[in-house]
Design a protein around this motif. Structure first.
Motif, PDB file in Angstrom:
ATOM      1  N   SER A 244      47.684  24.554  36.473  1.00  0.00           N
ATOM      2  CA  SER A 244      46.403  24.766  37.139  1.00  0.00           C
ATOM      3  C   SER A 244      46.327  26.145  37.778  1.00  0.00           C
ATOM      4  O   SER A 244      46.148  26.298  38.986  1.00  0.00           O
ATOM      5  N   GLY A 245      46.438  27.177  36.956  1.00  0.00           N
ATOM      6  CA  GLY A 245      46.470  28.547  37.450  1.00  0.00           C
ATOM      7  C   GLY A 245      45.187  28.986  38.124  1.00  0.00           C
ATOM      8  O   GLY A 245      44.093  28.751  37.626  1.00  0.00           O
ATOM      9  N   ALA A 246      45.344  29.645  39.274  1.00  0.00           N
ATOM     10  CA  ALA A 246      44.188  30.150  40.010  1.00  0.00           C
ATOM     11  C   ALA A 246      44.070  31.663  39.918  1.00  0.00           C
ATOM     12  O   ALA A 246      43.497  32.298  40.798  1.00  0.00           O
ATOM     13  N   GLY A 247      44.605  32.231  38.825  1.00  0.00           N
ATOM     14  CA  GLY A 247      44.501  33.670  38.644  1.00  0.00           C
ATOM     15  C   GLY A 247      43.076  34.149  38.523  1.00  0.00           C
ATOM     16  O   GLY A 247      42.776  35.320  38.777  1.00  0.00           O
ATOM     17  N   GLY A 248      42.167  33.258  38.135  1.00  0.00           N
ATOM     18  CA  GLY A 248      40.753  33.602  38.036  1.00  0.00           C
ATOM     19  C   GLY A 248      39.940  33.129  39.213  1.00  0.00           C
ATOM     20  O   GLY A 248      38.707  33.210  39.212  1.00  0.00           O
ATOM     21  N   GLY A 249      40.626  32.635  40.255  1.00  0.00           N
ATOM     22  CA  GLY A 249      39.937  32.196  41.460  1.00  0.00           C
ATOM     23  C   GLY A 249      39.309  30.815  41.333  1.00  0.00           C
ATOM     24  O   GLY A 249      39.370  30.171  40.291  1.00  0.00           O
ATOM     25  N   SER A 250      38.709  30.376  42.424  1.00  0.00           N
ATOM     26  CA  SER A 250      38.057  29.064  42.459  1.00  0.00           C
ATOM     27  C   SER A 250      36.735  29.146  43.199  1.00  0.00           C
ATOM     28  O   SER A 250      36.634  29.780  44.256  1.00  0.00           O
ATOM     29  N   GLU A 251      35.741  28.466  42.659  1.00  0.00           N
ATOM     30  CA  GLU A 251      34.430  28.414  43.301  1.00  0.00           C
ATOM     31  C   GLU A 251      34.479  27.713  44.657  1.00  0.00           C
ATOM     32  O   GLU A 251      33.554  27.864  45.470  1.00  0.00           O
ATOM     33  N   LEU A 252      35.530  26.944  44.919  1.00  0.00           N
ATOM     34  CA  LEU A 252      35.662  26.306  46.235  1.00  0.00           C
ATOM     35  C   LEU A 252      35.847  27.358  47.319  1.00  0.00           C
ATOM     36  O   LEU A 252      35.458  27.154  48.467  1.00  0.00           O
ATOM     37  N   SER A 253      36.442  28.487  46.958  1.00  0.00           N
ATOM     38  CA  SER A 253      36.529  29.611  47.896  1.00  0.00           C
ATOM     39  C   SER A 253      35.181  30.302  48.023  1.00  0.00           C
ATOM     40  O   SER A 253      34.785  30.717  49.117  1.00  0.00           O
ATOM     41  N   ASP A 254      34.475  30.401  46.902  1.00  0.00           N
ATOM     42  CA  ASP A 254      33.174  31.088  46.914  1.00  0.00           C
ATOM     43  C   ASP A 254      32.197  30.437  47.894  1.00  0.00           C
ATOM     44  O   ASP A 254      31.453  31.119  48.596  1.00  0.00           O
ATOM     45  N   VAL A 255      32.198  29.107  47.932  1.00  0.00           N
ATOM     46  CA  VAL A 255      31.196  28.382  48.733  1.00  0.00           C
ATOM     47  C   VAL A 255      31.741  27.914  50.077  1.00  0.00           C
ATOM     48  O   VAL A 255      31.036  27.266  50.845  1.00  0.00           O
ATOM     49  N   GLY A 256      33.001  28.229  50.379  1.00  0.00           N
ATOM     50  CA  GLY A 256      33.563  27.872  51.671  1.00  0.00           C
ATOM     51  C   GLY A 256      34.028  26.440  51.796  1.00  0.00           C
ATOM     52  O   GLY A 256      34.119  25.911  52.913  1.00  0.00           O
ATOM     53  N   SER A 257      34.327  25.797  50.676  1.00  0.00           N
ATOM     54  CA  SER A 257      34.818  24.422  50.743  1.00  0.00           C
ATOM     55  C   SER A 257      36.229  24.356  51.331  1.00  0.00           C
ATOM     56  O   SER A 257      36.644  23.315  51.840  1.00  0.00           O
ATOM     57  N   TRP A 258      36.974  25.460  51.229  1.00  0.00           N
ATOM     58  CA  TRP A 258      38.291  25.548  51.851  1.00  0.00           C
ATOM     59  C   TRP A 258      38.174  26.312  53.164  1.00  0.00           C
ATOM     60  O   TRP A 258      37.203  27.034  53.394  1.00  0.00           O
ATOM     61  N   THR A 259      39.158  26.162  54.022  1.00  0.00           N
ATOM     62  CA  THR A 259      39.161  26.799  55.339  1.00  0.00           C
ATOM     63  C   THR A 259      39.045  28.318  55.209  1.00  0.00           C
ATOM     64  O   THR A 259      39.969  28.981  54.746  1.00  0.00           O
ATOM     65  N   THR A 260      37.919  28.841  55.619  1.00  0.00           N
ATOM     66  CA  THR A 260      37.660  30.271  55.417  1.00  0.00           C
ATOM     67  C   THR A 260      38.464  31.163  56.348  1.00  0.00           C
ATOM     68  O   THR A 260      38.476  32.385  56.189  1.00  0.00           O
ATOM     69  N   SER A 261      39.142  30.569  57.341  1.00  0.00           N
ATOM     70  CA  SER A 261      39.991  31.377  58.227  1.00  0.00           C
ATOM     71  C   SER A 261      41.305  31.770  57.561  1.00  0.00           C
ATOM     72  O   SER A 261      42.018  32.640  58.064  1.00  0.00           O
ATOM     73  N   GLU A 262      41.632  31.133  56.441  1.00  0.00           N
ATOM     74  CA  GLU A 262      42.845  31.482  55.711  1.00  0.00           C
ATOM     75  C   GLU A 262      42.607  32.752  54.898  1.00  0.00           C
ATOM     76  O   GLU A 262      41.713  32.795  54.060  1.00  0.00           O
ATOM     77  N   PRO A 263      43.422  33.776  55.087  1.00  0.00           N
ATOM     78  CA  PRO A 263      43.273  34.996  54.287  1.00  0.00           C
ATOM     79  C   PRO A 263      43.375  34.727  52.787  1.00  0.00           C
ATOM     80  O   PRO A 263      42.686  35.373  51.992  1.00  0.00           O
ATOM     81  N   LEU A 264      44.215  33.771  52.383  1.00  0.00           N
ATOM     82  CA  LEU A 264      44.374  33.471  50.960  1.00  0.00           C
ATOM     83  C   LEU A 264      43.074  32.998  50.340  1.00  0.00           C
ATOM     84  O   LEU A 264      42.789  33.297  49.178  1.00  0.00           O
ATOM     85  N   VAL A 265      42.281  32.262  51.107  1.00  0.00           N
ATOM     86  CA  VAL A 265      41.018  31.755  50.579  1.00  0.00           C
ATOM     87  C   VAL A 265      40.101  32.903  50.166  1.00  0.00           C
ATOM     88  O   VAL A 265      39.369  32.809  49.175  1.00  0.00           O
ATOM     89  N   LYS A 266      40.167  33.998  50.889  1.00  0.00           N
ATOM     90  CA  LYS A 266      39.372  35.167  50.514  1.00  0.00           C
ATOM     91  C   LYS A 266      39.873  35.757  49.191  1.00  0.00           C
ATOM     92  O   LYS A 266      39.082  36.178  48.346  1.00  0.00           O
ATOM     93  N   ASP A 267      41.206  35.768  49.014  1.00  0.00           N
ATOM     94  CA  ASP A 267      41.771  36.255  47.750  1.00  0.00           C
ATOM     95  C   ASP A 267      41.374  35.363  46.583  1.00  0.00           C
ATOM     96  O   ASP A 267      41.318  35.820  45.432  1.00  0.00           O
ATOM     97  N   LEU A 268      41.136  34.087  46.868  1.00  0.00           N
ATOM     98  CA  LEU A 268      40.844  33.115  45.810  1.00  0.00           C
ATOM     99  C   LEU A 268      39.370  33.047  45.421  1.00  0.00           C
ATOM    100  O   LEU A 268      39.003  32.252  44.557  1.00  0.00           O
ATOM    101  N   LYS A 269      38.518  33.850  46.030  1.00  0.00           N
ATOM    102  CA  LYS A 269      37.143  33.934  45.546  1.00  0.00           C
ATOM    103  C   LYS A 269      37.175  34.471  44.116  1.00  0.00           C
ATOM    104  O   LYS A 269      37.982  35.328  43.792  1.00  0.00           O
ATOM    105  N   THR A 270      36.330  33.952  43.265  1.00  0.00           N
ATOM    106  CA  THR A 270      36.435  34.272  41.841  1.00  0.00           C
ATOM    107  C   THR A 270      36.365  35.768  41.560  1.00  0.00           C
ATOM    108  O   THR A 270      37.181  36.299  40.796  1.00  0.00           O
ATOM    109  N   THR A 271      35.419  36.454  42.176  1.00  0.00           N
ATOM    110  CA  THR A 271      35.298  37.896  41.900  1.00  0.00           C
ATOM    111  C   THR A 271      36.478  38.665  42.489  1.00  0.00           C
ATOM    112  O   THR A 271      36.952  39.638  41.894  1.00  0.00           O
TER     113      THR A 271
END
Length: 293
Positions: free
Chosen positions: A148-175
């Motif tokens: 389940s590679g996240a090298g291309g990011g996840s839309e859950l980061s795009d829409v804030g479904s994950w804790t946005t205070s985590e720096p990694l979540v910002k890295d995981l935005k698709t763009t």
């Protein structure tokens, strides 16, 4: 007689130091978001499941915190690769979710760097001493298996479904994830992608087939600046994620040295280890046990 004894001892020492270091293969497991294992302890498999479970030859857990930016935690990955994948030693890598992003970042940015050959005897911080003072370029890596590679990011980061205070979540935005490094630059190391499809909870957010956290466009190693909907062949209303390195239905392509090895046609595997090497990780573990020898 004493001179003869000293001469024999000297010859023995010279012969011993001239022998090549014992070569070994290791299997390194790189965790994803949330972390869990003790950093620096390569025997701490808390993220994955019981440490007694077979998971490839000489298995080691490469633990990072799973919350910070990829760039700030990447030294831990490099420490592990230096320890076990230099000199006469070779490594198989297994990565999960954001561990894919971490491994891709490592190879693209540091895979051509000069590394000291290490002795595979880590200290408490997970760092190893130099073996003989010589160096090499990059690391000795046979392949990377990706659950389940996240090298291309996840839309859950795009829409804030994950804790946005985590720096990694910002890295995981698709763009962001897709622009974080050159995904085509793997130093000729193959990334074998295992894509799960037992996703229902976020089906309205993640495009195409997903495993509740990451969609096929990422778990399939599909190139491009953003995510797209890709599915199993049984879905008539969505382009297929094709196996291997072949272009997908609709024309989208994979990154270089990325190949889909498993596609969850029966929608049986979700994203999560569940404390027991579960979900899509179970498929990667089985493949790694067979092929990481």
């Amino acid at each position: 007689m004493i001179k003869l004894y000293r001469s024999l001892v000297a010859l023995f020492v010279v012969a011993a130091t001239a022998l090549p270091a014992y070569a070994a293969n290791y299997t390194l497991w790189v965790n994803g978001r949330t972390g869990g294992g003790q950093i620096g302890n390569y025997n701490s498999f808390t993220y994955w499941g019981p440490a007694t479970t077979a998971a490839g030859v000489n298995k080691k857990a490469v633990n990072w915190d799973g919350r910070s930016n990829v760039s700030s935690q990447n030294y831990l990955i490099r420490d592990a690769l230096d320890c076990f994948c230099t000199g006469t030693n070779w490594c198989y890598i297994a990565a999960h979710s954001a561990g894919d992003l971490m491994m891709g970042y490592t190879l693209a940015n540091y895979g051509g760097s000069t590394r000291y050959k290490k002795n595979a005897s880590p200290n408490a911080a997970g760092q190893c001493g130099n073996s003989d003072g010589s160096t090499q370029v990059g690391w000795n890596i046979k392949w990377v298996n990706v659950a389940s590679g996240a090298g291309g990011g996840s839309e859950l980061s795009d829409v804030g479904s994950w804790t946005t205070s985590e720096p990694l979540v910002k890295d995981l935005k698709t763009t962001t994830a897709r622009a974080l490094y050159n995904h085509n630059s793997t130093r000729n190391v193959w990334f074998y992608m295992f894509a799960g499809a037992s996703g229902t909870l976020y089906s309205g957010i993640l495009p195409g087939q997903d495993d509740e956290a990451v969609a096929y466009h990422s778990t399939g190693g599909v190139s491009g600046s953003g995510g797209q909907g890709l599915c199993n062949p049984s879905d008539w209303f969505c382009n297929d994620l094709n196996m291997g390195t072949a272009a997908n239905e609709g024309g989208s392509t994979k990154w270089s040295y990325h190949s889909v090895k498993f596609r969850d046609n029966n929608e049986s595997y979700n994203h999560y280890a569940n404390g027991n090497w579960g979900g899509i990780i179970s498929v990667v573990r089985a493949d790694t046990v067979t092929n990481a020898q």
